[in-house]
Design a protein around this motif. Structure first.
Motif, PDB file in Angstrom:
ATOM      1  N   GLY A  36      -9.766   2.825   0.858  1.00 13.91           N
ATOM      2  CA  GLY A  36      -9.142   3.680  -0.150  1.00 13.91           C
ATOM      3  C   GLY A  36      -8.310   2.869  -1.128  1.00 13.91           C
ATOM      4  N   GLU A  37      -8.399   3.218  -2.384  1.00 12.76           N
ATOM      5  CA  GLU A  37      -7.723   2.414  -3.392  1.00 12.76           C
ATOM      6  C   GLU A  37      -6.209   2.561  -3.314  1.00 12.76           C
ATOM      7  OE1 GLU A  37      -9.404   3.389  -7.161  1.00 12.76           O
ATOM      8  OE2 GLU A  37     -11.385   2.649  -6.616  1.00 12.76           O
ATOM      9  N   ASP A  38      -5.747   3.796  -3.178  1.00 12.19           N
ATOM     10  CA  ASP A  38      -4.307   4.007  -3.060  1.00 12.19           C
ATOM     11  C   ASP A  38      -3.750   3.304  -1.827  1.00 12.19           C
ATOM     12  OD1 ASP A  38      -3.316   5.444  -5.253  1.00 12.19           O
ATOM     13  OD2 ASP A  38      -4.265   7.282  -4.555  1.00 12.19           O
ATOM     14  N   GLU A  39      -4.491   3.435  -0.734  1.00 13.98           N
ATOM     15  CA  GLU A  39      -4.054   2.830   0.516  1.00 13.98           C
ATOM     16  C   GLU A  39      -3.899   1.317   0.349  1.00 13.98           C
ATOM     17  OE1 GLU A  39      -6.752   4.020   3.510  1.00 13.98           O
ATOM     18  OE2 GLU A  39      -5.572   3.219   5.188  1.00 13.98           O
ATOM     19  N   LEU A  40      -4.931   0.687  -0.226  1.00 15.70           N
ATOM     20  CA  LEU A  40      -4.891  -0.762  -0.403  1.00 15.70           C
ATOM     21  C   LEU A  40      -3.810  -1.166  -1.390  1.00 15.70           C
ATOM     22  CD1 LEU A  40      -8.715  -1.542  -0.493  1.00 15.70           C
ATOM     23  CD2 LEU A  40      -7.094  -2.097   1.320  1.00 15.70           C
ATOM     24  N   SER A  41      -3.641  -0.374  -2.428  1.00 15.19           N
ATOM     25  CA  SER A  41      -2.656  -0.755  -3.437  1.00 15.19           C
ATOM     26  C   SER A  41      -1.255  -0.719  -2.832  1.00 15.19           C
ATOM     27  CB  SER A  41      -2.754   0.172  -4.647  1.00 15.19           C
ATOM     28  OG  SER A  41      -1.826   1.219  -4.570  1.00 15.19           O
ATOM     29  N   GLU A  42      -1.046   0.175  -1.847  1.00 18.65           N
ATOM     30  CA  GLU A  42       0.256   0.204  -1.203  1.00 18.65           C
ATOM     31  C   GLU A  42       0.400  -0.974  -0.250  1.00 18.65           C
ATOM     32  OE1 GLU A  42       2.550   3.605   1.128  1.00 18.65           O
ATOM     33  OE2 GLU A  42       1.199   4.423  -0.393  1.00 18.65           O
ATOM     34  N   ILE A  43      -0.671  -1.267   0.492  1.00 15.53           N
ATOM     35  CA  ILE A  43      -0.617  -2.364   1.465  1.00 15.53           C
ATOM     36  C   ILE A  43      -0.328  -3.692   0.771  1.00 15.53           C
ATOM     37  CG2 ILE A  43      -2.046  -3.754   3.002  1.00 15.53           C
ATOM     38  CD1 ILE A  43      -3.449  -1.148   3.832  1.00 15.53           C
ATOM     39  N   TYR A  44      -1.028  -3.945  -0.313  1.00 16.36           N
ATOM     40  CA  TYR A  44      -0.872  -5.235  -0.978  1.00 16.36           C
ATOM     41  C   TYR A  44       0.244  -5.220  -2.019  1.00 16.36           C
ATOM     42  CZ  TYR A  44      -5.123  -7.009   1.178  1.00 16.36           C
ATOM     43  OH  TYR A  44      -6.061  -7.447   2.078  1.00 16.36           O
ATOM     44  N   GLY A  45       0.772  -4.031  -2.300  1.00 13.47           N
ATOM     45  CA  GLY A  45       1.865  -3.958  -3.261  1.00 13.47           C
ATOM     46  C   GLY A  45       1.433  -4.269  -4.680  1.00 13.47           C
ATOM     47  N   VAL A  46       0.184  -3.991  -5.005  1.00 16.82           N
ATOM     48  CA  VAL A  46      -0.279  -4.191  -6.372  1.00 16.82           C
ATOM     49  C   VAL A  46      -0.867  -2.880  -6.871  1.00 16.82           C
ATOM     50  CG1 VAL A  46      -0.791  -6.588  -5.870  1.00 16.82           C
ATOM     51  CG2 VAL A  46      -2.610  -4.888  -5.744  1.00 16.82           C
ATOM     52  N   SER A  47      -1.134  -2.838  -8.150  1.00 11.37           N
ATOM     53  CA  SER A  47      -1.615  -1.578  -8.697  1.00 11.37           C
ATOM     54  C   SER A  47      -3.109  -1.394  -8.433  1.00 11.37           C
ATOM     55  CB  SER A  47      -1.336  -1.524 -10.185  1.00 11.37           C
ATOM     56  OG  SER A  47      -2.503  -1.785 -10.911  1.00 11.37           O
TER      57      SER A  47
END
Lengths: 227, 227
Positions: free
Chosen positions: B34-45
Motif C-alpha cells: 500500500g502506498e500510504d502504508e509505505l509512505s508512513e513507514i519510510y517517512g517520505v511522500s
DNA sequence: GTGCACATGATTGTATACAACATCGGCCAC
DNA sequence: GTGGCCGATGTTGTATACAATCATGTGCAC
C-alpha cells in the motif's frame, strides 16, 4: 524537433512511442527530452511524461541528470561491448530453440518482415528499416516462446540501435539482410544448430562493423570538429 | 541528528530497501504494498513511493493492478522456467569469463561471502542466507566485468528468490552451498571450463529442486484446498 | 576586452489536493 | 436464506502548485 505521433495516451503509450522513435533514429543519442515539451506534444500532463521517462531510464534508453533533465542515452564504447556480449550469450541459443518450434506460418511471417525491411530501405526510410531489422531478432525470441528472454533481447536490441547511431562505420545497412536471409533458410530447414551458428556469426559481424576505438564521441568532440 | 544518513529516503533508496526485503523473503509473494502504508513507514511522500514501486514493477518484482495497487510478484510456473532458462544462457559463460579474470582477492571475497551465508544460516536467518546465496551469483558477473549482464543477472536472481518462495520443495537450503564451494575451487584453479560446467549443473539442480507442476498456487487454489 | 558576480528565466523535484475507481458493509427483494 | 443492489469508505490515478536548482545574460570592476 521531429514530429512525433501526437497520439494521446497513457504513460505506457508515451514510453512506447518514444522507444520507437529512439529505435528508428528519429531521436538521436543526446537529444534532450524536456518534460514540458513532451507534455505539449503528447497532450498529456507532466506526470505521465515523467513516468514514461522513468521507464525508459530503467531500460537504459535515456539518461537522467539530476535537475538537468532526461536525454536520449549515449552508450559508451564499453557499454557497446557489453550489450553485444550479452546478446551473444542469449540470442544464438534462442535461435536454436526457435528453429525447433518454428512453424511454416512463422517462417512466412519472418520473410514478410524482411520484405518490409527492404521496402522501407528502398523508400529511403533507413530508420524504419533499422527498426524492422531489430524487430526481426525480437521476433525470434518470441517464436522461441521465451517471453522473459524476449523482454531482455528487446531492451538490448534498442540499445544496439543507439550504439549503431553512434558508432556505425559504413553508411549502408544492406549487408545485414543477407544474414537474416540465411537465418530464415536455416529456420525453414528446421536446422537449429545452423541457426545458432549463423546467429552467433551475425552478431560478431555486427560488432566488427562498428568503430569502437576509444574516441569518447561525447559532447567534447572538439578535436574532431576543429580538424 | 537523524540527518546523519544523507539523502535517506530517495526513491532509489526505497526501491533498494524493498528489493532487499523481497530477496530475503521478508515480503512474501502476493503481499500488498500500500502506498500510504509505505509512505508512513519510510517517512517520505507517496510520490517517491510510487516511483520506487514503478521501478520494481519494471523489474518484474512487483505486479501492478490498476486501481488496486501494487503486490509483490507471484511468478507463474511458466515464468519460473523462463527465468532459469535465461540464467542458464547467461551465467555459465559468465562464470567462465570470471574465472579468467579472477584474482586472489576475488577468491577470498567470494569465500567470505559463503562464510557469511553459513553464519546467517546457523543464526536462523534463512532469508538473509538465501539473499547472500543469490548475491554470490551477482558477484560472479561483477568479477567478469560485465555490468550489463550483471544488471540482468541481478534481476533474474531476485526473481528466482520469489520463485523459490513459491515453489521450493525441500525445507533445507543447505545443499546449495556445496555447489558454491565447488565453484570457488574452480575459480581458485582458474579453470574456466570447469566453472562453466559447474554453474550449468548448479542451475539445473536448482530447477529440479523446485516443484513446478502446474498447480496455479495463486489465490484460487480451491481444488487443492478442497481435496 | 576579459572575467567574475549576480539577477533573471526556465526547468526539474516534490508535495499535496482532488477525482476516479474498487472494496465492503448493510439493506431490500425474492 | 440467498442473491443482488447500492451507498460509505478507503485506495489509487492524475493534475497542478510550489520549491529547489541550473542555465543565461547583463553589468561592473580591472
Amino acid at each position: 524537433m521531429t514530429e512525433i505521433q501526437p497520439k494521446s495516451g497513457t504513460a505506457d503509450t508515451v514510453a512506447e512511442s518514444l522507444e520507437r522513435a529512439i529505435h528508428e533514429h528519429r531521436l538521436p543519442p543526446g537529444t534532450k527530452l524536456g518534460e514540458d515539451e513532451l507534455s505539449e506534444i503528447y497532450g498529456v500532463s507532466r506526470t505521465r511524461i515523467r513516468a514514461a521517462l522513468q521507464a525508459l531510464s530503467h531500460r537504459r534508453l535515456v539518461e537522467h541528470q539530476r535537475n538537468r533533465g532526461a536525454f536520449v542515452a549515449q552508450p559508451t564504447v564499453r557499454e557497446a561491448h557489453e550489450v553485444f556480449e550479452a546478446r551473444a550469450l542469449l540470442e544464438p541459443r534462442t535461435a536454436r530453440s526457435a528453429a525447433i518450434r518454428m512453424t511454416d506460418a512463422h517462417v512466412t511471417a519472418l520473410q514478410a518482415h524482411i520484405d518490409a525491411e527492404h521496402a522501407a530501405l528502398h523508400a529511403g526510410e533507413s530508420g524504419r528499416a533499422l527498426s524492422l531489422s531489430g524487430e526481426f531478432h525480437i521476433e525470434i525470441a518470441r517464436i522461441a516462446d521465451q517471453s522473459t528472454i524476449e523482454a531482455i533481447v528487446q531492451q538490448l536490441v534498442v540499445r544496439s540501435s543507439l550504439i549503431i547511431a553512434l558508432y556505425w562505420r559504413r553508411r549502408a545497412a544492406l549487408c545485414e539482410s543477407h544474414a537474416h536471409g540465411a537465418l530464415i533458410d536455416a529456420f525453414a530447414a528446421r536446422d537449429g544448430a545452423l541457426a545458432e551458428e549463423l546467429m552467433a556469426h551475425h552478431l560478431l559481424d555486427l560488432v566488427t562493423s562498428l568503430d569502437l576505438r576509444n574516441q569518447s564521441s561525447q559532447p567534447g568532440s572538439l578535436k574532431a570538429a576543429l580538424a
